[in-house]
Every structure is written in C-alpha cells, then in structure tokens.
Design an enzyme around this catalytic site. Structure first.
Site, PDB file in Angstrom:
ATOM      1  N   ASP A  13     -12.847  49.428  86.206  1.00  0.00           N
ATOM      2  CA  ASP A  13     -11.963  49.531  85.041  1.00  0.00           C
ATOM      3  C   ASP A  13     -11.858  50.952  84.492  1.00  0.00           C
ATOM      4  O   ASP A  13     -11.669  51.164  83.299  1.00  0.00           O
ATOM      5  CB  ASP A  13     -12.434  48.581  83.912  1.00  0.00           C
ATOM      6  CG  ASP A  13     -12.465  47.150  84.372  1.00  0.00           C
ATOM      7  OD1 ASP A  13     -11.635  46.778  85.221  1.00  0.00           O
ATOM      8  OD2 ASP A  13     -13.326  46.393  83.880  1.00  0.00           O
ATOM      9  N   LYS A  16      -8.033  53.111  87.445  1.00  0.00           N
ATOM     10  CA  LYS A  16      -7.552  53.391  88.815  1.00  0.00           C
ATOM     11  C   LYS A  16      -6.064  53.063  88.942  1.00  0.00           C
ATOM     12  O   LYS A  16      -5.306  53.806  89.571  1.00  0.00           O
ATOM     13  CB  LYS A  16      -8.351  52.544  89.839  1.00  0.00           C
ATOM     14  CG  LYS A  16      -9.839  52.876  89.868  1.00  0.00           C
ATOM     15  CD  LYS A  16     -10.612  51.962  90.788  1.00  0.00           C
ATOM     16  CE  LYS A  16     -10.746  50.536  90.312  1.00  0.00           C
ATOM     17  NZ  LYS A  16     -11.549  50.345  89.093  1.00  0.00           N
ATOM     18  N   GLY A  40      -8.488  44.041  88.435  1.00  0.00           N
ATOM     19  CA  GLY A  40      -7.350  43.998  87.514  1.00  0.00           C
ATOM     20  C   GLY A  40      -6.974  45.435  87.214  1.00  0.00           C
ATOM     21  O   GLY A  40      -7.712  46.134  86.526  1.00  0.00           O
ATOM     22  N   HIS A  41      -5.877  45.894  87.801  1.00  0.00           N
ATOM     23  CA  HIS A  41      -5.471  47.301  87.669  1.00  0.00           C
ATOM     24  C   HIS A  41      -4.209  47.371  86.806  1.00  0.00           C
ATOM     25  O   HIS A  41      -3.172  46.834  87.174  1.00  0.00           O
ATOM     26  CB  HIS A  41      -5.220  47.912  89.054  1.00  0.00           C
ATOM     27  CG  HIS A  41      -6.450  47.973  89.900  1.00  0.00           C
ATOM     28  ND1 HIS A  41      -6.475  48.491  91.168  1.00  0.00           N
ATOM     29  CD2 HIS A  41      -7.730  47.585  89.638  1.00  0.00           C
ATOM     30  CE1 HIS A  41      -7.712  48.410  91.648  1.00  0.00           C
ATOM     31  NE2 HIS A  41      -8.472  47.859  90.744  1.00  0.00           N
ATOM     32  N   GLN A 223     -12.976  47.834  91.918  1.00  0.00           N
ATOM     33  CA  GLN A 223     -14.317  47.901  91.310  1.00  0.00           C
ATOM     34  C   GLN A 223     -14.740  49.373  91.187  1.00  0.00           C
ATOM     35  O   GLN A 223     -13.892  50.208  90.971  1.00  0.00           O
ATOM     36  CB  GLN A 223     -15.335  47.068  92.122  1.00  0.00           C
ATOM     37  CG  GLN A 223     -15.111  45.556  92.012  1.00  0.00           C
ATOM     38  CD  GLN A 223     -14.036  45.017  92.931  1.00  0.00           C
ATOM     39  OE1 GLN A 223     -14.088  45.218  94.129  1.00  0.00           O
ATOM     40  NE2 GLN A 223     -13.052  44.326  92.382  1.00  0.00           N
TER      41      GLN A 223
HETATM   42  P1  GDP Z   1      -8.728  49.785  86.669  1.00  0.00           P
HETATM   43  O1  GDP Z   1      -9.328  48.469  87.007  1.00  0.00           O
HETATM   44  O2  GDP Z   1      -9.608  50.925  87.069  1.00  0.00           O
HETATM   45  O3  GDP Z   1      -7.327  49.959  87.171  1.00  0.00           O
HETATM   46  O4  GDP Z   1      -8.659  49.844  85.073  1.00  0.00           O
HETATM   47  P2  GDP Z   1      -8.130  48.672  84.095  1.00  0.00           P
HETATM   48  O5  GDP Z   1      -6.675  48.590  84.184  1.00  0.00           O
HETATM   49  O6  GDP Z   1      -8.929  47.439  84.289  1.00  0.00           O
HETATM   50  O7  GDP Z   1      -8.612  49.249  82.693  1.00  0.00           O
HETATM   51  C1  GDP Z   1      -8.218  50.512  82.250  1.00  0.00           C
HETATM   52  C2  GDP Z   1      -7.513  50.329  80.905  1.00  0.00           C
HETATM   53  O8  GDP Z   1      -7.382  51.586  80.297  1.00  0.00           O
HETATM   54  C3  GDP Z   1      -6.100  49.785  81.034  1.00  0.00           C
HETATM   55  O9  GDP Z   1      -5.816  49.005  79.911  1.00  0.00           O
HETATM   56  C4  GDP Z   1      -5.234  51.045  81.033  1.00  0.00           C
HETATM   57  O10 GDP Z   1      -3.924  50.810  80.532  1.00  0.00           O
HETATM   58  C5  GDP Z   1      -6.010  51.918  80.091  1.00  0.00           C
HETATM   59  N1  GDP Z   1      -5.923  53.371  80.328  1.00  0.00           N
HETATM   60  C6  GDP Z   1      -5.896  54.046  81.511  1.00  0.00           C
HETATM   61  N2  GDP Z   1      -5.919  55.382  81.279  1.00  0.00           N
HETATM   62  C7  GDP Z   1      -5.940  55.536  79.938  1.00  0.00           C
HETATM   63  C8  GDP Z   1      -6.015  56.674  79.076  1.00  0.00           C
HETATM   64  O11 GDP Z   1      -6.070  57.817  79.499  1.00  0.00           O
HETATM   65  N3  GDP Z   1      -6.040  56.426  77.726  1.00  0.00           N
HETATM   66  C9  GDP Z   1      -6.020  55.166  77.211  1.00  0.00           C
HETATM   67  N4  GDP Z   1      -6.061  55.024  75.900  1.00  0.00           N
HETATM   68  N5  GDP Z   1      -5.972  54.079  77.999  1.00  0.00           N
HETATM   69  C10 GDP Z   1      -5.958  54.261  79.338  1.00  0.00           C
HETATM   70  P1  IMO Z   2     -11.473  46.627  88.889  1.00  0.00           P
HETATM   71  O1  IMO Z   2     -10.918  46.860  90.271  1.00  0.00           O
HETATM   72  C1  IMO Z   2     -14.993  45.669  86.535  1.00  0.00           C
HETATM   73  C2  IMO Z   2     -17.817  42.818  88.271  1.00  0.00           C
HETATM   74  C3  IMO Z   2     -17.987  41.453  87.627  1.00  0.00           C
HETATM   75  C4  IMO Z   2     -19.440  41.202  87.941  1.00  0.00           C
HETATM   76  C5  IMO Z   2     -19.608  41.790  89.341  1.00  0.00           C
HETATM   77  C6  IMO Z   2     -19.501  40.768  90.463  1.00  0.00           C
HETATM   78  O2  IMO Z   2     -10.478  46.102  87.933  1.00  0.00           O
HETATM   79  O3  IMO Z   2     -12.195  47.839  88.412  1.00  0.00           O
HETATM   80  P2  IMO Z   2     -17.436  39.484  91.573  1.00  0.00           P
HETATM   81  O4  IMO Z   2     -16.451  38.533  90.965  1.00  0.00           O
HETATM   82  O5  IMO Z   2     -16.826  40.704  92.184  1.00  0.00           O
HETATM   83  O6  IMO Z   2     -18.410  38.827  92.496  1.00  0.00           O
HETATM   84  O7  IMO Z   2     -18.321  39.987  90.301  1.00  0.00           O
HETATM   85  O8  IMO Z   2     -18.575  42.758  89.469  1.00  0.00           O
HETATM   86  N1  IMO Z   2     -16.420  43.166  88.660  1.00  0.00           N
HETATM   87  C7  IMO Z   2     -15.690  44.080  88.015  1.00  0.00           C
HETATM   88  N2  IMO Z   2     -15.946  44.799  86.909  1.00  0.00           N
HETATM   89  N3  IMO Z   2     -13.845  45.855  87.207  1.00  0.00           N
HETATM   90  C8  IMO Z   2     -13.578  45.162  88.326  1.00  0.00           C
HETATM   91  O9  IMO Z   2     -12.507  45.420  89.110  1.00  0.00           O
HETATM   92  C9  IMO Z   2     -14.496  44.193  88.758  1.00  0.00           C
HETATM   93  N4  IMO Z   2     -14.545  43.320  89.789  1.00  0.00           N
HETATM   94  C10 IMO Z   2     -15.728  42.708  89.719  1.00  0.00           C
HETATM   95  O10 IMO Z   2     -17.731  41.500  86.250  1.00  0.00           O
HETATM   96  O11 IMO Z   2     -20.258  41.946  87.077  1.00  0.00           O
HETATM   97 MG    MG Z   3      -9.781  46.631  86.059  1.00  0.00          MG
END
Ligand code: GDP
Ligand code: IMO
Ligand code: MG
Length: 428
Positions: A13, A16, A40-41, A223
């Site tokens: 998270d 990415k 979840g991206h 991840q």
């Molecule tokens: P990922 O799994 O690495 O793609 O990240 P997620 O989407 O799960 O979580 C990142 C969160 O941060 C999302 O809600 C993005 O919209 C938000 N985000 C990404 N870059 C920035 C930033 O520079 N500033 C802020 N405020 N939010 C960001």
């Molecule tokens: P993105 O790509 C954050 C965590 C789960 C748990 C562990 C194992 O959005 O960054 P699993 O269901 O993979 O067997 O769970 O990994 N986890 C993540 N945490 N971002 C993710 O994906 C994750 N995918 C799995 O919360 O701790």
């Molecule tokens: Mg994510």
C-alpha cells in the site's frame, strides 16, 4: 534497457498503483508478476477513483498492453467482476489484456481453506485478506495446482482435481468444511472458461517479443518487500515474492533484461494485518496519520496500522531489491506535524543494530532509535519541483536519500496523477 520494475519497498500500500499509472503513459506493456486479488492498487484520474486488484494499473491508459504473468494467482470470478466494472467505465480489454496460461488458479476451496485456517489460529492469525492466496500458492509448489491453461482443456482439469480429491477432502474435513463437489466446480468453471478463453495466452513469449522490439515494459509488483515470503516478517507475510527477484520468475523475463528497479516508499510506514511493526504508533499521532493519509485498506477496508518511517527496514529493502530509485509517496500527509521522527537503528537486547533481523522475536522486541527532524506547515500538493517544497520537507527527503544511498525518481505529493514531482524517466 527499457524494462523497469515498480515494487513495494515496505509492507504494501505504498502507492504502487499511482506510480505505475504515471509511468504507464509511456509504457507499451504493463505486467503483474505475483500476488493476486489480495492487492488493491488505487489510481485517481480526474477525480475518479479506480482500484485495481488483479488487472495491471496500466489498463487505464488506452495505448498499453496489460499482462498478468505466470507468477500471479488468478481467481476467475473476481477477475471477471473486475473486468466488468472497468468495462462499464469504457475500458476495453479485447486485444490488450492477456493472462498467462501458466498462472495458477485460485479455486473456491482455496478461499474457504484460507478463511477457516485463520479462524482456527485465533489470536495467532496472520490477518490474511481471505482471498485464498496462501492455499493456492501451497498447491502450486505442491505440484497439484490448476493453471489458467487448464481452463482450455476442462476434461484435463477435472482429471487433475480428481487426482488429489482425497487429499483436498481430508483438508476440508480437518477444517470442518463440507466435502468438495467436483461436479459443481466443473459447472462453475465451464462458464469462466468460456468467458476467459480469449484472454488466456503465452505471455512469456509475448513479453519477450515486446522486449526484442525495444518496447517499454513496466513490471508491477504487489504487496511489498517486508511481506515477501522469503524476506518479509515470516510467517506474517504473503505467499509470493513481491521483491525484485519475483519480477523475473513471475514473468519469464531474464534478470539480464531488467533496467531500473523502483521501490515505492511511503514517507511514513503502514501495515495491514498482524506481525511485528517496530515503529508503529498506537497513540494520537498514529491516529492522525491514519486520518490524514486515509489509511484504510483498498481491498478489505481494514484500518491500516501507522507509524514513523523505518529506515532500517528501508535500507534492507534497498539491498534485497537492488533499488535503482525510490518513488517517495504521501509526503503531503506529513504537512502540519511539528516534529517528524525517523527510525535509524533498532535496540535489540540492549544492543544497537542497523540490520533488519530474520528472527521474529528479535524484531518484535526491537525498540526503534529515532532522530527528530523539523516538520513543515505548508500545503505541498501543488509543488512541481523539489525546490518548491518547504526547506524542512527538502531536508526530510534528503535525510532519507542519504541514509539509504538511493536516488529518487519521483516524489508524490497528492493522490492525483498530476500531484507528482517527476525527477527521472525510468525508461530513459
Ligand atoms: P498500492 O497498493 O501500493 O497501490 O497502494 P494503495 O492504493 O493500496 O494505497 C495508497 C493510497 O495512497 C491510495 O489511496 C492512493 O490514492 C494514495 N496515494 C498515493 N500517493 C499519494 C500521495 O502522494 N499523497 C496522498 N495523499 N495520497 C497518495
Ligand atoms: P498491495 O498490492 C498490504 C497482507 C495481509 C496479511 C498478509 C497475508 O495493495 O500493496 P494474504 O491474503 O496475502 O495471504 O495476506 O499480507 N497483504 C497486504 N497488505 N497491501 C497488500 O497489497 C497486501 N496483500 C496482502 O494484510 O497481513
Ligand atoms: Mg494496496
């Protein structure tokens, strides 16, 4: 070389999705290499939010080819739902989206096993997403998995399932689940096979042919390094290699062909699920980071645990991945905090160390050694260059860069595509 990896440098998270989307405007191919719909991206475009789970974050850019590599685990029902949702937003899949015939399939019983195992673990649970990821990868390495290519030969798929039905049913019974009904599974999968057949392909050859034509390839990790099955905080990890090595095994691209490797890094730390997190803040500051950063899971909606930036962990991540660059995200979330802390060492058993320990008990007992840096008050979301950032924000990012000895390619200051300071084109 124009094959670039974008991966998570922390516990997932990191942002990415945003970084991959940004570079996708220049990419020919975007390819996922591991994980599944546990990811979840998030991508924001013109105030519209997209959350990609299995489909590469490049799909939003019309000109890109999007591939799901052999290292990914695919749940067909979730995939079809994601495709349908995106199709409603006008996104076209025909001819620009393919799934590896070698990718493993998450079966309905994998999800049941995952949830039941977690339930039985009680307070020792991993905190998985319940998506069947662990059981599916276990069957892959146990050589009893179903692959996407098997959907094109349903009698063979049935034969494979029947071949280890006894073992599966033993597991189901152990977990208090009903016996597996192959007829029901085959009926369900006949529908998936029909819908997905046009998208199942030999992505290994496709991506290598694209490289041979000098196309720009972006490999999207899911991840993060500290959730990696080998290098993460085992057993509180996911079941695949999200770190740089996984990018080759999960796509069929030789390590010799990889150019830049970008580690997406949040300006602080978060973690979802259980497991050690040395810089976790259980106080008001943790709450402030969660609130200001909207730190709730993009897949499960769970509140993310928040803490100060951990440079011991980041340095380890730079080493494991051989990061050529860092994409620093969410710097804007730190605006308004008077004093920022960053962890520069751990105290374990009274001794200071800058190594990230493999031993879970050692990591769980690690006391972070912090240094304090002055914060800034200004809204930085409109900054277009590092020079436009407040001096204290410049010092904060310089401190990180010097500590881990890795340059930035991007500093992200907001959720939108354009709230980004791009410093280096990773394809150049
Ligand atoms: P990922 O799994 O690495 O793609 O990240 P997620 O989407 O799960 O979580 C990142 C969160 O941060 C999302 O809600 C993005 O919209 C938000 N985000 C990404 N870059 C920035 C930033 O520079 N500033 C802020 N405020 N939010 C960001
Ligand atoms: P993105 O790509 C954050 C965590 C789960 C748990 C562990 C194992 O959005 O960054 P699993 O269901 O993979 O067997 O769970 O990994 N986890 C993540 N945490 N971002 C993710 O994906 C994750 N995918 C799995 O919360 O701790
Ligand atoms: Mg994510």
């Amino acid at each position: 070389m124009s094959t670039s990896v974008v991966l998570g440098a922390q516990w997932g998270d990191e942002g990415k999705g945003k970084i991959v989307d940004m570079y996708s405007s220049r990419a020919d191919v975007v390819m996922r290499y591991q994980g599944g719909h546990n990811a979840g991206h998030t991508v924001w475009v013109n105030n519209k939010k997209y959350v990609l789970h299995l489909i590469p974050s490049g799909i939003i850019h019309k000109g890109t080819m999007n591939l799901v590599g052999n290292g990914v685990v695919v749940e067909p029902c979730a995939l079809l739902k994601e495709m349908q949702d995106l199709a409603q937003d006008g996104i076209v899949f025909k001819g620009r989206f393919f799934i590896s015939d070698r990718a493993q399939v998450i079966m309905p019983f994998h999800m049941d096993f995952d949830k039941k195992r977690e339930e039985r673990k009680g307070d020792k649970k991993i905190g998985t997403t319940g998506r069947g990821i662990g059981p599916c990868y276990a069957d892959k390495v146990g050589r009893s998995g179903i692959r996407m290519g098997d959907l094109l030969n349903l009698p063979y798929m049935r034969e494979k399932l029947e071949g280890h039905l006894d073992e599966l049913n033993a597991q189901a019974q152990y977990l208090g689940l009903p016996n597996i009904n192959i007829d029901n599974i085959m009926a369900e999968f006949a529908g998936y096979a029909k819908e997905l057949a046009p998208y199942i392909a030999d992505t290994v050859t496709m991506v290598n042919e694209a490289i041979a034509k000098n196309q720009k390839i972006m490999l999207e990790g899911a991840q993060g390094t500290l959730l990696d099955i080998d290098f993460g905080t085992y057993p509180y990890v996911t079941s695949s290699n999200g770190s740089a090595g996984g990018a080759c095994c999960g796509t069929g691209i030789s390590p010799r062909l990889i150019g830049t490797i970008v580690g997406v890094t949040k300006a602080y730390c978060t973690r979802v699920g259980e497991g050690p997190f040395p810089t976790e803040l259980l106080d008001d500051m943790g709450e402030q980071l969660r609130k200001n950063g909207h730190e709730f899971g993009a897949t499960t909606g769970r509140p993310r645990r928040c803490g100060w930036l951990d440079l011991v962990a980041l340095k380890f991540s730079c080493m494991i991945n051989g990061l050529s660059h860092i994409a620093l995200t969410k710097l804007d979330v730190l605006s308004g905090i008077d004093e920022l802390k960053v962890c520069v060492a751990y105290k374990i058993d009274g001794k200071e160390t800058t190594s990230f320990p493999a031993d879970l008990a050692a990591l769980a007992s690690a006391e972070p050694v912090y240094i304090s840096l002055p914060g800034w008050k200004e809204d930085i979301t409109k900054a277009k260059s590092v020079a436009e950032l407040p001096v204290n924000a410049q010092s904060y990012i310089k401190f990180i860069k010097d500590f881990v000895n890795t340059d930035y390619c991007v500093v992200s200051v907001g959720t939108d595509r354009f709230e980004t300071i791009e410093l280096i084109d990773v394809f150049a």
